[in-house]
Design a protein around this motif. Structure first.
Motif, PDB file in Angstrom:
ATOM      1  N   THR A   2      28.088 -23.123  34.925  1.00  0.00           N
ATOM      2  CA  THR A   2      27.389 -24.388  34.672  1.00  0.00           C
ATOM      3  C   THR A   2      25.886 -24.225  34.836  1.00  0.00           C
ATOM      4  O   THR A   2      25.117 -25.094  34.441  1.00  0.00           O
ATOM      5  N   MET A   3      25.454 -23.110  35.433  1.00  0.00           N
ATOM      6  CA  MET A   3      24.025 -22.920  35.637  1.00  0.00           C
ATOM      7  C   MET A   3      23.371 -22.121  34.506  1.00  0.00           C
ATOM      8  O   MET A   3      22.222 -21.760  34.580  1.00  0.00           O
ATOM      9  N   THR A   4      24.126 -21.843  33.449  1.00  0.00           N
ATOM     10  CA  THR A   4      23.535 -21.140  32.319  1.00  0.00           C
ATOM     11  C   THR A   4      22.482 -22.035  31.657  1.00  0.00           C
ATOM     12  O   THR A   4      22.691 -23.235  31.520  1.00  0.00           O
ATOM     13  N   ASP A   5      21.384 -21.432  31.238  1.00  0.00           N
ATOM     14  CA  ASP A   5      20.364 -22.185  30.508  1.00  0.00           C
ATOM     15  C   ASP A   5      20.818 -22.314  29.063  1.00  0.00           C
ATOM     16  O   ASP A   5      20.619 -21.423  28.256  1.00  0.00           O
ATOM     17  N   GLN A   6      21.432 -23.444  28.741  1.00  0.00           N
ATOM     18  CA  GLN A   6      22.017 -23.605  27.407  1.00  0.00           C
ATOM     19  C   GLN A   6      20.997 -24.010  26.351  1.00  0.00           C
ATOM     20  O   GLN A   6      21.257 -23.877  25.157  1.00  0.00           O
ATOM     21  N   VAL A   7      19.863 -24.509  26.784  1.00  0.00           N
ATOM     22  CA  VAL A   7      18.849 -24.990  25.837  1.00  0.00           C
ATOM     23  C   VAL A   7      17.715 -23.969  25.665  1.00  0.00           C
ATOM     24  O   VAL A   7      17.137 -23.841  24.594  1.00  0.00           O
ATOM     25  N   GLY A   8      17.392 -23.233  26.724  1.00  0.00           N
ATOM     26  CA  GLY A   8      16.312 -22.250  26.664  1.00  0.00           C
ATOM     27  C   GLY A   8      15.019 -22.748  27.265  1.00  0.00           C
ATOM     28  O   GLY A   8      14.100 -21.977  27.524  1.00  0.00           O
ATOM     29  N   HIS A   9      14.954 -24.051  27.486  1.00  0.00           N
ATOM     30  CA  HIS A   9      13.733 -24.681  28.001  1.00  0.00           C
ATOM     31  C   HIS A   9      13.378 -24.157  29.391  1.00  0.00           C
ATOM     32  O   HIS A   9      12.238 -23.776  29.655  1.00  0.00           O
ATOM     33  N   GLY A  10      14.366 -24.122  30.280  1.00  0.00           N
ATOM     34  CA  GLY A  10      14.112 -23.676  31.648  1.00  0.00           C
ATOM     35  C   GLY A  10      13.667 -22.225  31.724  1.00  0.00           C
ATOM     36  O   GLY A  10      12.807 -21.863  32.535  1.00  0.00           O
ATOM     37  N   THR A  11      14.250 -21.385  30.872  1.00  0.00           N
ATOM     38  CA  THR A  11      13.871 -19.968  30.861  1.00  0.00           C
ATOM     39  C   THR A  11      12.414 -19.806  30.444  1.00  0.00           C
ATOM     40  O   THR A  11      11.654 -19.039  31.042  1.00  0.00           O
ATOM     41  N   GLY A  12      12.009 -20.551  29.415  1.00  0.00           N
ATOM     42  CA  GLY A  12      10.619 -20.498  28.975  1.00  0.00           C
ATOM     43  C   GLY A  12       9.660 -20.959  30.049  1.00  0.00           C
ATOM     44  O   GLY A  12       8.629 -20.334  30.306  1.00  0.00           O
ATOM     45  N   ALA A 172       9.621 -16.328  27.404  1.00  0.00           N
ATOM     46  CA  ALA A 172      10.885 -15.593  27.450  1.00  0.00           C
ATOM     47  C   ALA A 172      12.004 -16.496  26.952  1.00  0.00           C
ATOM     48  O   ALA A 172      11.980 -17.718  27.123  1.00  0.00           O
ATOM     49  N   SER A 173      13.007 -15.859  26.321  1.00  0.00           N
ATOM     50  CA  SER A 173      14.138 -16.581  25.759  1.00  0.00           C
ATOM     51  C   SER A 173      15.426 -16.122  26.444  1.00  0.00           C
ATOM     52  O   SER A 173      15.536 -14.953  26.820  1.00  0.00           O
ATOM     53  N   PRO A 174      16.407 -17.016  26.634  1.00  0.00           N
ATOM     54  CA  PRO A 174      17.653 -16.596  27.283  1.00  0.00           C
ATOM     55  C   PRO A 174      18.308 -15.434  26.547  1.00  0.00           C
ATOM     56  O   PRO A 174      18.344 -15.417  25.318  1.00  0.00           O
ATOM     57  N   GLY A 175      18.808 -14.462  27.304  1.00  0.00           N
ATOM     58  CA  GLY A 175      19.472 -13.326  26.696  1.00  0.00           C
ATOM     59  C   GLY A 175      18.535 -12.243  26.218  1.00  0.00           C
ATOM     60  O   GLY A 175      18.966 -11.252  25.627  1.00  0.00           O
TER      61      GLY A 175
END
Length: 237
Positions: A2-12, A172-175
């Protein structure tokens, strides 16, 4: 999870604060060696809930007060325009405001994105959480590569404290990999990162002292006069 960054916003956002520097790879954050506590308040579609927002702020406060974790600043690249979102308006705004006040009272700094609605936050169209009148909340507008106010950025001569770059940011982008994006979402973590730098050399600086230091050390810019309290863009140096 559930803590995966699914949108990418948090990673950026996190990469603006803390992408490792001086390693001949990718991008560099403001803080080259930093611990980041990721608190997820959005669902897979980016939707927010009152409970998740309040819970996240209280979790950060608990980490400081009950466990002695040195959370120096919280970056808040989320927001809404008044009348826009909360399931229960009164409870939502009062609950969020109280949770932020508790976090600041614990000795931490709260950095918030001013919003991407090109609104004057001094007027009734205030953007939250940036517009809560709590000492220790730092509201951040976005500038472009010409040191102009970004066309999308909300502003406010009284309610927005400083401005920071937020247009065509390399993130940065997830993955793995990178993405270019714009928003006050990415100006705010730049300021949160600077707060981290300040606290690393002056650990006992209060949130209000930090806010005033950021304002007083800003580079004055014509485009920001009467638009943000500092009339300028932050200067980390």
């Amino acid at each position: 999870s559930t803590m995966t960054d699914q949108v990418g916003h948090g990673t950026g956002v996190a990469s603006v604060i803390g992408a490792v520097g001086n390693d001949n790879f990718g991008i560099t954050g403001i803080n080259w060696n930093v611990s980041i506590m990721a608190l997820k308040i959005a669902d897979a579609n980016g939707g927010l809930s009152t409970g998740a927002i309040i819970g996240a702020h209280d979790y950060a406060t608990m980490m400081r007060t009950d466990f002695g974790i040195n959370v120096v600043a919280s970056n808040n690249s989320y927001g809404l325009v008044a009348g826009d979102f909360y399931e229960d308006q009164q409870e939502g705004f009062e609950g969020e405001r109280a949770a932020i006040a508790r976090f600041v009272a614990s000795g931490a700094t709260f950095v918030a994105a001013a919003g991407n609605d090109a609104l004057d936050n001094d007027q009734n169209f205030s953007s939250f959480p940036a517009s809560y009148n709590i000492p220790g909340v730092i509201s951040v507008a976005a500038t472009d590569n010409n040191d102009g106010l970004a066309g999308f950025s909300s502003f406010g001569a009284q309610t927005v404290d400083v401005a920071a770059p937020g247009v065509n940011m390399l993130l940065a982008s997830p993955g793995g990999g990178y993405v270019v994006a714009s928003g006050t979402s990415f100006a705010a973590p730049l300021v949160a990162g600077i707060v981290g730098l300040i606290k690393s050399v002056k650990p006992n600086a209060s949130a209000v002292e930090i806010r005033e230091a950021l304002i007083n050390s800003s580079d004055p810019l014509p485009a920001l006069q009467g638009r943000v309290r500092s009339g300028g863009r932050v200067n980390a140096a």
